[in-house]
Structure formats: structure tokens, C-alpha cells
Design a protein around this motif. Structure first.
Motif, PDB file in Angstrom:
ATOM      1  N   GLY A 165     -17.348   4.638  -3.332  1.00  0.00           N
ATOM      2  CA  GLY A 165     -16.590   5.869  -3.193  1.00  0.00           C
ATOM      3  C   GLY A 165     -15.090   5.702  -3.217  1.00  0.00           C
ATOM      4  N   LEU A 166     -14.612   4.466  -3.352  1.00  0.00           N
ATOM      5  CA  LEU A 166     -13.176   4.189  -3.382  1.00  0.00           C
ATOM      6  C   LEU A 166     -12.712   3.941  -4.818  1.00  0.00           C
ATOM      7  CD1 LEU A 166     -12.890   1.678  -0.400  1.00  0.00           C
ATOM      8  CD2 LEU A 166     -12.199   4.084  -0.388  1.00  0.00           C
ATOM      9  N   GLU A 167     -11.514   4.407  -5.128  1.00  0.00           N
ATOM     10  CA  GLU A 167     -10.920   4.113  -6.429  1.00  0.00           C
ATOM     11  C   GLU A 167     -10.283   2.731  -6.357  1.00  0.00           C
ATOM     12  OE1 GLU A 167      -7.349   5.825  -9.242  1.00  0.00           O
ATOM     13  OE2 GLU A 167      -8.654   7.279  -8.217  1.00  0.00           O
ATOM     14  N   VAL A 168     -10.793   1.823  -7.164  1.00  0.00           N
ATOM     15  CA  VAL A 168     -10.342   0.432  -7.162  1.00  0.00           C
ATOM     16  C   VAL A 168      -9.731   0.111  -8.522  1.00  0.00           C
ATOM     17  CG1 VAL A 168     -11.050  -1.984  -6.950  1.00  0.00           C
ATOM     18  CG2 VAL A 168     -12.134  -0.232  -5.515  1.00  0.00           C
ATOM     19  N   HIS A 169      -8.513  -0.407  -8.512  1.00  0.00           N
ATOM     20  CA  HIS A 169      -7.836  -0.755  -9.757  1.00  0.00           C
ATOM     21  C   HIS A 169      -7.869  -2.267  -9.972  1.00  0.00           C
ATOM     22  CE1 HIS A 169      -5.277   3.186  -9.882  1.00  0.00           C
ATOM     23  NE2 HIS A 169      -6.569   3.401  -9.750  1.00  0.00           N
ATOM     24  N   ILE A 170      -8.311  -2.653 -11.151  1.00  0.00           N
ATOM     25  CA  ILE A 170      -8.359  -4.064 -11.524  1.00  0.00           C
ATOM     26  C   ILE A 170      -7.331  -4.326 -12.611  1.00  0.00           C
ATOM     27  CG2 ILE A 170      -9.770  -5.944 -12.434  1.00  0.00           C
ATOM     28  CD1 ILE A 170     -10.684  -4.974  -9.703  1.00  0.00           C
ATOM     29  N   ILE A 208      -7.310  -9.396 -11.634  1.00  0.00           N
ATOM     30  CA  ILE A 208      -6.590  -9.378 -10.360  1.00  0.00           C
ATOM     31  C   ILE A 208      -6.866  -8.046  -9.652  1.00  0.00           C
ATOM     32  CG2 ILE A 208      -4.318  -9.470  -9.255  1.00  0.00           C
ATOM     33  CD1 ILE A 208      -4.883 -12.059 -10.716  1.00  0.00           C
ATOM     34  N   LEU A 209      -7.108  -8.085  -8.360  1.00  0.00           N
ATOM     35  CA  LEU A 209      -7.272  -6.851  -7.593  1.00  0.00           C
ATOM     36  C   LEU A 209      -5.904  -6.246  -7.318  1.00  0.00           C
ATOM     37  CD1 LEU A 209      -9.021  -4.831  -5.997  1.00  0.00           C
ATOM     38  CD2 LEU A 209      -8.780  -6.347  -4.015  1.00  0.00           C
ATOM     39  N   VAL A 224      -3.837  -0.474  -0.317  1.00  0.00           N
ATOM     40  CA  VAL A 224      -4.112   0.947  -0.491  1.00  0.00           C
ATOM     41  C   VAL A 224      -5.565   1.255  -0.128  1.00  0.00           C
ATOM     42  CG1 VAL A 224      -4.197   2.827  -2.177  1.00  0.00           C
ATOM     43  CG2 VAL A 224      -2.350   1.146  -2.281  1.00  0.00           C
ATOM     44  N   LEU A 225      -6.436   0.281  -0.339  1.00  0.00           N
ATOM     45  CA  LEU A 225      -7.870   0.482  -0.094  1.00  0.00           C
ATOM     46  C   LEU A 225      -8.227   0.398   1.389  1.00  0.00           C
ATOM     47  CD1 LEU A 225      -9.258  -1.777  -2.967  1.00  0.00           C
ATOM     48  CD2 LEU A 225      -9.094   0.709  -2.959  1.00  0.00           C
ATOM     49  N   ALA A 226      -7.495  -0.439   2.123  1.00  0.00           N
ATOM     50  CA  ALA A 226      -7.807  -0.682   3.537  1.00  0.00           C
ATOM     51  C   ALA A 226      -9.235  -1.169   3.708  1.00  0.00           C
ATOM     52  CB  ALA A 226      -7.562   0.587   4.361  1.00  0.00           C
ATOM     53  N   ARG A 227      -9.714  -1.948   2.754  1.00  0.00           N
ATOM     54  CA  ARG A 227     -11.048  -2.556   2.811  1.00  0.00           C
ATOM     55  C   ARG A 227     -10.936  -3.991   2.298  1.00  0.00           C
ATOM     56  NH1 ARG A 227     -15.933   0.353   2.828  1.00  0.00           N
ATOM     57  NH2 ARG A 227     -16.817  -1.757   2.680  1.00  0.00           N
ATOM     58  N   ASP A 228     -10.463  -4.875   3.158  1.00  0.00           N
ATOM     59  CA  ASP A 228     -10.226  -6.246   2.722  1.00  0.00           C
ATOM     60  C   ASP A 228     -11.511  -6.986   2.379  1.00  0.00           C
ATOM     61  OD1 ASP A 228      -7.602  -5.664   3.136  1.00  0.00           O
ATOM     62  OD2 ASP A 228      -7.390  -6.839   4.975  1.00  0.00           O
ATOM     63  N   ASP A 229     -12.652  -6.453   2.830  1.00  0.00           N
ATOM     64  CA  ASP A 229     -13.923  -7.092   2.500  1.00  0.00           C
ATOM     65  C   ASP A 229     -14.201  -7.056   1.001  1.00  0.00           C
ATOM     66  OD1 ASP A 229     -14.133  -4.271   2.907  1.00  0.00           O
ATOM     67  OD2 ASP A 229     -16.313  -4.430   2.953  1.00  0.00           O
ATOM     68  N   ILE A 230     -13.542  -6.141   0.282  1.00  0.00           N
ATOM     69  CA  ILE A 230     -13.753  -6.070  -1.163  1.00  0.00           C
ATOM     70  C   ILE A 230     -13.261  -7.333  -1.851  1.00  0.00           C
ATOM     71  CG2 ILE A 230     -11.543  -4.956  -1.724  1.00  0.00           C
ATOM     72  CD1 ILE A 230     -13.008  -3.361  -3.866  1.00  0.00           C
ATOM     73  N   ILE A 231     -12.256  -7.991  -1.285  1.00  0.00           N
ATOM     74  CA  ILE A 231     -11.742  -9.228  -1.883  1.00  0.00           C
ATOM     75  C   ILE A 231     -12.825 -10.298  -1.867  1.00  0.00           C
ATOM     76  CG2 ILE A 231      -9.998 -11.053  -1.732  1.00  0.00           C
ATOM     77  CD1 ILE A 231      -8.161  -9.019  -0.369  1.00  0.00           C
ATOM     78  N   TYR A 232     -13.485 -10.435  -0.727  1.00  0.00           N
ATOM     79  CA  TYR A 232     -14.549 -11.438  -0.595  1.00  0.00           C
ATOM     80  C   TYR A 232     -15.741 -11.079  -1.484  1.00  0.00           C
ATOM     81  CZ  TYR A 232     -11.826 -12.938   3.428  1.00  0.00           C
ATOM     82  OH  TYR A 232     -10.823 -13.382   4.244  1.00  0.00           O
ATOM     83  N   HIS A 261       2.705  -2.062   0.130  1.00  0.00           N
ATOM     84  CA  HIS A 261       2.369  -3.070   1.135  1.00  0.00           C
ATOM     85  C   HIS A 261       3.557  -3.294   2.060  1.00  0.00           C
ATOM     86  CE1 HIS A 261      -0.938  -5.140  -1.529  1.00  0.00           C
ATOM     87  NE2 HIS A 261      -1.257  -3.916  -1.148  1.00  0.00           N
ATOM     88  N   ASN A 262       3.312  -3.186   3.358  1.00  0.00           N
ATOM     89  CA  ASN A 262       4.377  -3.512   4.308  1.00  0.00           C
ATOM     90  C   ASN A 262       4.410  -5.019   4.547  1.00  0.00           C
ATOM     91  OD1 ASN A 262       2.351  -4.140   6.256  1.00  0.00           O
ATOM     92  ND2 ASN A 262       2.264  -1.992   6.902  1.00  0.00           N
ATOM     93  N   ALA A 263       5.370  -5.472   5.324  1.00  0.00           N
ATOM     94  CA  ALA A 263       5.555  -6.914   5.536  1.00  0.00           C
ATOM     95  C   ALA A 263       4.312  -7.562   6.134  1.00  0.00           C
ATOM     96  CB  ALA A 263       6.762  -7.149   6.447  1.00  0.00           C
ATOM     97  N   ARG A 264       3.660  -6.864   7.057  1.00  0.00           N
ATOM     98  CA  ARG A 264       2.458  -7.410   7.697  1.00  0.00           C
ATOM     99  C   ARG A 264       1.334  -7.570   6.675  1.00  0.00           C
ATOM    100  NH1 ARG A 264      -2.097  -5.096   9.860  1.00  0.00           N
ATOM    101  NH2 ARG A 264      -3.185  -6.326  11.442  1.00  0.00           N
ATOM    102  N   GLN A 265       1.152  -6.559   5.811  1.00  0.00           N
ATOM    103  CA  GLN A 265       0.099  -6.645   4.798  1.00  0.00           C
ATOM    104  C   GLN A 265       0.370  -7.768   3.813  1.00  0.00           C
ATOM    105  OE1 GLN A 265       0.441  -2.470   3.636  1.00  0.00           O
ATOM    106  NE2 GLN A 265      -1.706  -2.152   4.154  1.00  0.00           N
TER     107      GLN A 265
END
Length: 283
Positions: free
Chosen positions: A70-75, A186-187, A192-200, A217-221
Motif C-alpha cells: 500500500g506504500l508508494e516506493v520509488h526505485i 537503489i531505494l 519518506v516511507l517510514a518503513r525501514d524494514d523494506i530495506i532488509y 531526510h533530517n540529520a538523524r535519518q
């Protein structure tokens, strides 16, 4: 020797031509850029020619819109062979789906009393890759909205009366086809997705890198994605996601400046010869 590896031209939804992007990059002191238009590589040849003129290295690229849970993911894809059969077929499919979506959106707008037709959209897109930003610009020009954001909220966004769902390509499919075409997947802007599990998850399907540096992306991200990329031995990229000074979307060109070492690592990962002058892609 800074680089900006995420730029959009008039070949998709940007407001600067490929030639204008290269000239602006040279004026800003950028030595390397990537044109990463949505679902098309129509502007690459013009950018490559302009790059030789302005002494700016142009990396052929693309940004493919996909959907995951359900998320828009850009590759992002860097250095793909646009004439690889499966890659070319994917582009044709995406182009046809975009046009069909625009036509259905126009029909819905007309049923809601909006005086607009396909010629208005083509005038904004220049007859190239069609998308909702072109519809938004046409609505603004005709006085139905004052900004793109308003156009999306009132007419063509997910909760609006003329919304039409996009063609659903999965990120796994996009990654696979980019790799088959000799490119590097590259992801884009994972924050923007707030779903870091997508990387794994996508790592298991061939993902080769993460766009760490991005205006959203802020400095923390940035630190989080740097840590993830290094832990998983992924390539690190970044760019302004600039759609042009009149686009009012994301950052201005050069707002994100990627270190040369990351560009060199990307170049070392490609399977195709980056010095080949790719002919224009006619879709």
C-alpha cells in the motif's frame, strides 16, 4: 567535486529541459549529475550531449514508481541499458499505463464539471511522459487551483473525486529488471516511507543501495541510513530530487551534494561501460 544524483527534467515532471539542467549544474559547480526521470529515459541522450559541452559527467538514470504493501516506493536505477528487451518492455508498459491513468482522470474531471481535455495535459508535458503533475499544472493554468498541492487536494489526490489508482508494479519487479539491464537499483528516499524494514526485505531481492542524502531526510535519518547501508554493505547515493526552480517540489539543484567517493563506488558497481553514448530512447 560534488554530485547531485537525483534530478528530474521535462522528459517527466520537471520544469527544466535536460540541456538546461546540465547548464545549471555547471553553473553551480557540480561535476556529476544523474537524470532520473519517472518511468522514462527520454531525456538521457540530450543530457549526455550537453554534458560533453559543459564538462559535466551525466549518469543515465531512471526513477521507477512502484507499490509495496500500500506504500508508494520509488526505485532509482543507474546505468541501465534502455534497449535491453525486458527493460524496454517495462518502460512501454509504464508509459501506456500513465497515459491511460491520465485519460481516466480527465474523464472524471469532466464529469465533475471541469473544462479540461488531453490537449491541455499534452501542452504541459510536451507530449512526453504523462503524469498527475501535468494535470495539476493544467488545472492551475485554467484557474481551478492556485498551487499543485491544492490541485491534488481538490481534484486528483487519493481522497479527491477524480483520483485514479496507479498501475501497480512491485519494487521486486523493478529491481529485477534494472539488474537484468545491467543497472544498479537503489531505494529512493527511504525516510519518506517510514518503513525501514523494506530495506532488509528488498536486499533479498537484489537491492544494491540506499539514497541516504535527500532533502526530506533530517540529520538523524541520514545517520540511521548511513549506518544501515554500511552494515548491509549497500551503496550510498544522494540527490536534491530537484524538479526545477518552478517545480516547487523537493529541493533546488545542488541542495544535496554527494561526495565523490560515493560516486566512485557507484561507478565501480556498474556492469555497462559508462562512457558509451546512449542513443535517444523513443517511447
Amino acid at each position: 567535486m560534488p554530485a547531485d544524483l537525483h534530478l528530474h527534467s521535462t522528459a517527466s515532471d520537471g520544469t527544466l529541459s535536460p540541456e538546461e539542467i546540465v547548464a545549471e549544474a555547471a553553473a553551480l559547480g557540480l561535476t556529476t549529475i544523474a537524470i532520473t526521470d519517472h518511468d522514462t529515459m527520454d531525456g538521457i541522450n540530450s543530457a549526455l550531449i550537453a554534458g560533453k559541452k559543459h564538462n559535466v559527467k551525466v549518469i543515465p538514470g531512471i526513477e521507477i514508481n512502484t507499490e509495496w504493501k500500500g506504500l508508494e516506493v520509488h526505485i532509482l536505477g543507474y546505468y541501465p541499458d534502455m534497449f535491453h528487451p525486458q527493460f524496454a518492455d517495462m518502460l512501454l508498459t509504464l508509459q501506456a499505463a500513465r497515459r491511460e491513468r491520465v485519460i481516466k482522470t480527465i474523464e472524471k474531471l469532466q464529469r465533475n464539471g471541469i473544462d479540461i481535455d488531453i490537449s491541455d495535459i499534452l501542452a504541459e508535458a510536451g507530449g512526453r511522459c504523462l503524469g498527475r503533475p501535468h494535470i495539476a499544472r493544467a488545472l492551475i493554468k485554467k484557474g481551478y487551483a492556485s498551487t499543485q498541492r491544492e490541485a491534488f487536494e481538490l481534484y486528483i489526490g487519493p481522497e479527491a473525486p477524480a483520483y485514479v489508482p496507479r498501475f501497480k508494479l512491485s519494487p521486486e519487479q523493478a529491481i529485477s529488471i534494472i539488474i537484468q539491464a545491467g543497472g544498479v537499483p537503489i531505494l529512493a528516499h527511504p525516510g519518506v516511507l517510514a518503513r525501514d524494514d523494506i530495506i532488509y526485505y528488498l536486499l533479498k531481492h537484489g537491492l544494491m543501495g540506499v539514497e541516504v542524502f535527500h532533502p526530506d531526510h533530517n540529520a538523524r535519518q541520514i545517520q540511521i541510513y548511513l549506518k544501515i547501508a554500511r552494515k548491509l554493505d549497500l551503496l550510498i547515493t544522494g540527490g536534491s530530487d530537484c524538479h526545477g526552480p518552478r517545480g516547487k517540489k523537493r529541493g533546488l539543484m545542488g541542495k544535496v551534494r554527494l561526495s565523490t567517493r560515493y560516486v566512485e563506488e557507484l561507478n565501480s558497481a556498474i556492469k555497462n561501460n559508462p562512457t558509451i553514448m546512449l542513443p535517444e530512447c523513443k517511447l
